[in-house]
Design a protein around this motif. Structure first.
Motif, PDB file in Angstrom:
ATOM      1  N   ILE A  11       0.962  -0.962   0.091  1.00 26.00           N
ATOM      2  CA  ILE A  11      -0.134   0.038   0.124  1.00 26.00           C
ATOM      3  C   ILE A  11       0.640   1.163  -0.342  1.00 26.00           C
ATOM      4  O   ILE A  11       0.887   2.085  -0.692  1.00 26.00           O
ATOM      5  CB  ILE A  11      -1.201   0.273   1.187  1.00 26.00           C
ATOM      6  CG1 ILE A  11      -1.701  -1.390   1.443  1.00 26.00           C
ATOM      7  CG2 ILE A  11      -1.454   1.289   1.113  1.00 26.00           C
ATOM      8  CD1 ILE A  11      -2.494  -1.367   2.563  1.00 26.00           C
ATOM      9  N   LYS A  12       2.436   0.920   0.853  1.00 28.13           N
ATOM     10  CA  LYS A  12       2.900   2.612   0.915  1.00 28.13           C
ATOM     11  C   LYS A  12       3.182   2.846  -0.826  1.00 28.13           C
ATOM     12  O   LYS A  12       3.508   3.797  -1.190  1.00 28.13           O
ATOM     13  CB  LYS A  12       3.894   2.413   1.967  1.00 28.13           C
ATOM     14  CG  LYS A  12       5.436   2.905   1.573  1.00 28.13           C
ATOM     15  CD  LYS A  12       6.374   2.450   2.602  1.00 28.13           C
ATOM     16  CE  LYS A  12       7.656   3.619   2.280  1.00 28.13           C
ATOM     17  NZ  LYS A  12       8.813   3.425   3.762  1.00 28.13           N
ATOM     18  N   GLY A  13       3.405   2.039  -1.315  1.00 31.24           N
ATOM     19  CA  GLY A  13       4.489   1.704  -2.441  1.00 31.24           C
ATOM     20  C   GLY A  13       3.089   2.281  -3.582  1.00 31.24           C
ATOM     21  O   GLY A  13       4.167   3.440  -4.110  1.00 31.24           O
ATOM     22  N   GLY A  18       2.415   7.027  -6.517  1.00 32.85           N
ATOM     23  CA  GLY A  18       1.495   8.348  -6.824  1.00 32.85           C
ATOM     24  C   GLY A  18       0.612   7.762  -7.000  1.00 32.85           C
ATOM     25  O   GLY A  18      -0.699   8.195  -8.267  1.00 32.85           O
ATOM     26  N   ALA A  19       0.225   6.474  -7.109  1.00 33.90           N
ATOM     27  CA  ALA A  19      -0.636   5.395  -8.002  1.00 33.90           C
ATOM     28  C   ALA A  19      -2.323   6.004  -7.009  1.00 33.90           C
ATOM     29  O   ALA A  19      -3.225   5.640  -7.392  1.00 33.90           O
ATOM     30  CB  ALA A  19      -1.222   3.316  -7.671  1.00 33.90           C
ATOM     31  N   LEU A  20      -1.755   6.341  -5.908  1.00 33.44           N
ATOM     32  CA  LEU A  20      -2.830   6.311  -5.234  1.00 33.44           C
ATOM     33  C   LEU A  20      -2.103   8.236  -4.383  1.00 33.44           C
ATOM     34  O   LEU A  20      -1.449   8.436  -4.034  1.00 33.44           O
ATOM     35  CB  LEU A  20      -2.618   5.623  -3.833  1.00 33.44           C
ATOM     36  CG  LEU A  20      -3.813   3.912  -3.492  1.00 33.44           C
ATOM     37  CD1 LEU A  20      -3.738   3.862  -2.500  1.00 33.44           C
ATOM     38  CD2 LEU A  20      -5.249   4.555  -4.230  1.00 33.44           C
ATOM     39  N   ARG A  21      -3.403   9.028  -4.456  1.00 33.64           N
ATOM     40  CA  ARG A  21      -2.442   9.991  -4.321  1.00 33.64           C
ATOM     41  C   ARG A  21      -3.576  10.379  -2.644  1.00 33.64           C
ATOM     42  O   ARG A  21      -4.564   9.753  -2.419  1.00 33.64           O
ATOM     43  CB  ARG A  21      -3.425  11.343  -4.910  1.00 33.64           C
ATOM     44  CG  ARG A  21      -2.328  10.703  -5.912  1.00 33.64           C
ATOM     45  CD  ARG A  21      -2.530  11.899  -7.428  1.00 33.64           C
ATOM     46  NE  ARG A  21      -1.532  11.813  -8.863  1.00 33.64           N
ATOM     47  CZ  ARG A  21      -0.400  12.073  -8.241  1.00 33.64           C
ATOM     48  NH1 ARG A  21       0.371  12.594  -8.244  1.00 33.64           N
ATOM     49  NH2 ARG A  21       0.049  11.444 -10.045  1.00 33.64           N
ATOM     50  N   ARG A  59     -13.607   5.157   6.816  1.00 39.11           N
ATOM     51  CA  ARG A  59     -14.440   5.874   7.005  1.00 39.11           C
ATOM     52  C   ARG A  59     -15.938   5.286   7.115  1.00 39.11           C
ATOM     53  O   ARG A  59     -16.189   4.568   6.211  1.00 39.11           O
ATOM     54  CB  ARG A  59     -14.796   7.282   6.194  1.00 39.11           C
ATOM     55  CG  ARG A  59     -13.831   7.991   6.236  1.00 39.11           C
ATOM     56  CD  ARG A  59     -14.049   9.198   5.097  1.00 39.11           C
ATOM     57  NE  ARG A  59     -13.035   9.980   4.887  1.00 39.11           N
ATOM     58  CZ  ARG A  59     -12.934  10.864   3.345  1.00 39.11           C
ATOM     59  NH1 ARG A  59     -13.600  10.945   2.650  1.00 39.11           N
ATOM     60  NH2 ARG A  59     -11.380  11.646   3.199  1.00 39.11           N
ATOM     61  N   GLN A  60     -16.360   5.319   8.257  1.00 35.67           N
ATOM     62  CA  GLN A  60     -17.487   3.882   7.963  1.00 35.67           C
ATOM     63  C   GLN A  60     -19.040   4.266   7.522  1.00 35.67           C
ATOM     64  O   GLN A  60     -19.001   5.593   7.582  1.00 35.67           O
ATOM     65  CB  GLN A  60     -17.725   3.966   9.964  1.00 35.67           C
ATOM     66  CG  GLN A  60     -18.566   2.766  10.229  1.00 35.67           C
ATOM     67  CD  GLN A  60     -17.579   1.505  10.157  1.00 35.67           C
ATOM     68  OE1 GLN A  60     -16.802   1.690  10.722  1.00 35.67           O
ATOM     69  NE2 GLN A  60     -18.370   0.304   9.750  1.00 35.67           N
ATOM     70  N   GLY A  61     -18.949   2.719   6.431  1.00 36.64           N
ATOM     71  CA  GLY A  61     -20.044   2.990   5.488  1.00 36.64           C
ATOM     72  C   GLY A  61     -19.910   4.069   4.160  1.00 36.64           C
ATOM     73  O   GLY A  61     -20.724   4.199   3.413  1.00 36.64           O
ATOM     74  N   ASP A  62     -18.025   4.556   4.265  1.00 33.95           N
ATOM     75  CA  ASP A  62     -18.211   5.021   2.864  1.00 33.95           C
ATOM     76  C   ASP A  62     -17.156   4.935   2.270  1.00 33.95           C
ATOM     77  O   ASP A  62     -16.516   4.361   0.861  1.00 33.95           O
ATOM     78  CB  ASP A  62     -17.332   6.469   3.286  1.00 33.95           C
ATOM     79  CG  ASP A  62     -17.743   7.375   2.575  1.00 33.95           C
ATOM     80  OD1 ASP A  62     -17.565   7.769   1.195  1.00 33.95           O
ATOM     81  OD2 ASP A  62     -17.173   8.474   2.354  1.00 33.95           O
ATOM     82  N   GLY A  63     -15.610   4.101   2.565  1.00 32.79           N
ATOM     83  CA  GLY A  63     -14.779   3.209   2.208  1.00 32.79           C
ATOM     84  C   GLY A  63     -13.240   3.427   3.022  1.00 32.79           C
ATOM     85  O   GLY A  63     -12.957   4.633   4.041  1.00 32.79           O
ATOM     86  N   THR A  64     -12.459   4.139   2.438  1.00 33.58           N
ATOM     87  CA  THR A  64     -10.686   4.210   3.294  1.00 33.58           C
ATOM     88  C   THR A  64     -10.220   4.775   1.968  1.00 33.58           C
ATOM     89  O   THR A  64     -10.137   4.523   1.204  1.00 33.58           O
ATOM     90  CB  THR A  64     -10.144   2.893   3.694  1.00 33.58           C
ATOM     91  OG1 THR A  64     -10.678   2.313   3.989  1.00 33.58           O
ATOM     92  CG2 THR A  64      -8.596   3.437   3.823  1.00 33.58           C
ATOM     93  N   TYR A  65     -10.261   6.066   2.565  1.00 33.61           N
ATOM     94  CA  TYR A  65      -8.884   7.110   1.659  1.00 33.61           C
ATOM     95  C   TYR A  65      -7.748   7.287   2.175  1.00 33.61           C
ATOM     96  O   TYR A  65      -7.450   7.233   3.159  1.00 33.61           O
ATOM     97  CB  TYR A  65     -10.021   8.563   1.564  1.00 33.61           C
ATOM     98  CG  TYR A  65     -11.251   8.285   1.482  1.00 33.61           C
ATOM     99  CD1 TYR A  65     -11.716   9.226   0.019  1.00 33.61           C
ATOM    100  CD2 TYR A  65     -11.935   7.457   1.998  1.00 33.61           C
ATOM    101  CE1 TYR A  65     -12.837   8.750  -0.270  1.00 33.61           C
ATOM    102  CE2 TYR A  65     -13.441   7.788   1.453  1.00 33.61           C
ATOM    103  CZ  TYR A  65     -13.822   8.008   0.192  1.00 33.61           C
ATOM    104  OH  TYR A  65     -15.112   8.200  -0.211  1.00 33.61           O
ATOM    105  N   VAL A  66      -7.138   7.047   1.142  1.00 37.03           N
ATOM    106  CA  VAL A  66      -5.125   8.220   1.431  1.00 37.03           C
ATOM    107  C   VAL A  66      -5.699   9.182   2.652  1.00 37.03           C
ATOM    108  O   VAL A  66      -6.609  10.561   1.636  1.00 37.03           O
ATOM    109  CB  VAL A  66      -4.980   8.821   0.875  1.00 37.03           C
ATOM    110  CG1 VAL A  66      -3.384   8.549   1.098  1.00 37.03           C
ATOM    111  CG2 VAL A  66      -4.623   7.009  -0.115  1.00 37.03           C
ATOM    112  N   THR A  67      -4.856  10.389   3.377  1.00 37.31           N
ATOM    113  CA  THR A  67      -4.830  11.454   3.960  1.00 37.31           C
ATOM    114  C   THR A  67      -4.735  12.457   3.275  1.00 37.31           C
ATOM    115  O   THR A  67      -3.679  12.424   2.608  1.00 37.31           O
ATOM    116  CB  THR A  67      -4.596  11.108   5.753  1.00 37.31           C
ATOM    117  OG1 THR A  67      -3.197  11.282   5.399  1.00 37.31           O
ATOM    118  CG2 THR A  67      -5.011  10.154   6.605  1.00 37.31           C
TER     119      THR A  67
END
Length: 223
Positions: A11-13, A18-21, A59-67
């Motif tokens: 995930i860090k990679g 930049g695949a996840l911003r 975020r419960q019920g919404d998903g997981t986000y990069v901060t």
């Protein structure tokens, strides 16, 4: 744990590449696990670990986000770790602060506005000439934070915020046991402010060093 570490690294990679911003939503758990060649269980553990250090936001019920990956957010974990220090390591924290804060104060001398200097002066004036130890210690972190913030370096600001726990306790001990500690602290604060108002970076650096070193010297003699 090794499997979880592998998941964290993957995930860090994605974030580093930049695949996840910052602000991006992670793919669905099943898709991400399959794409990274991970079990869903190891992925969950990795997400949990990364959320604890503020890399991910679940975020419960919404998903997981990069901060936002803002340094201040990421370095919050430092203050948590610092709170577990042993009393005999306070000197080491002070030594680090003695290296970083004078540099930040010198930077602030170049960048601080007149309005910011006036605000810091008003802070000290509000304390009066003979504040209680409690009032001075309550004001002290805000005074130093205001100066460091004026350096324009958010990483320095966050690092020094993280170090404030044990050094604040050292100031309390000093104030309770050293007769002239309050008056001396006020004099040093005024001297730092005068250097900032004069845009004298080297004087600001020197007074900040003297200020922190005096606490360090006192503490070294009491431990």
């Amino acid at each position: 744990m090794a499997v979880t570490d592998e998941a964290i690294e993957k995930i860090k990679g994605m974030i580093v590449s930049g695949a996840l911003r910052p602000g991006d939503r992670l793919p669905k758990e099943s898709e991400l696990a399959a794409g990274l060649g991970l079990s869903r269980n190891s992925l969950r553990e990795a997400v949990r670990a990364l959320s604890l250090i503020r890399i991910l936001d679940v975020r419960q019920g919404d998903g997981t986000y990069v901060t936002s990956l803002d340094p201040q957010l990421l370095l919050e974990a430092l203050s948590f770790v610092v709170d577990f220090h042993r009393d005999d390591t306070v000197l080491e924290f002070l030594a680090v602060r003695r290296i970083l804060e004078p540099a930040a104060t010198a930077m602030a001398a170049v960048r601080i506005s007149e309005q910011q200097v006036d605000a810091l002066t008003a802070q000290l004036d509000k304390l009066g000439e003979a504040p209680s130890v409690e009032d001075l210690v309550a004001c002290d972190p805000e005074f130093h934070r205001g100066i460091v913030h004026s350096s324009g370096n958010s990483v320095l600001c966050s690092l020094l915020d993280g170090l404030s726990g044990p050094t604040t306790r050292a100031r309390i001990w000093r104030g309770l046991s050293q007769e002239d500690a309050v008056a001396r602290t006020l004099r040093e604060h005024r001297a730092i402010l005068a250097a900032l108002r004069d845009r004298d970076a080297e004087a600001a650096r020197s007074w900040a060093t003297v200020h922190i070193a005096s606490v360090e010297q006192w503490l070294r003699s009491t431990l």
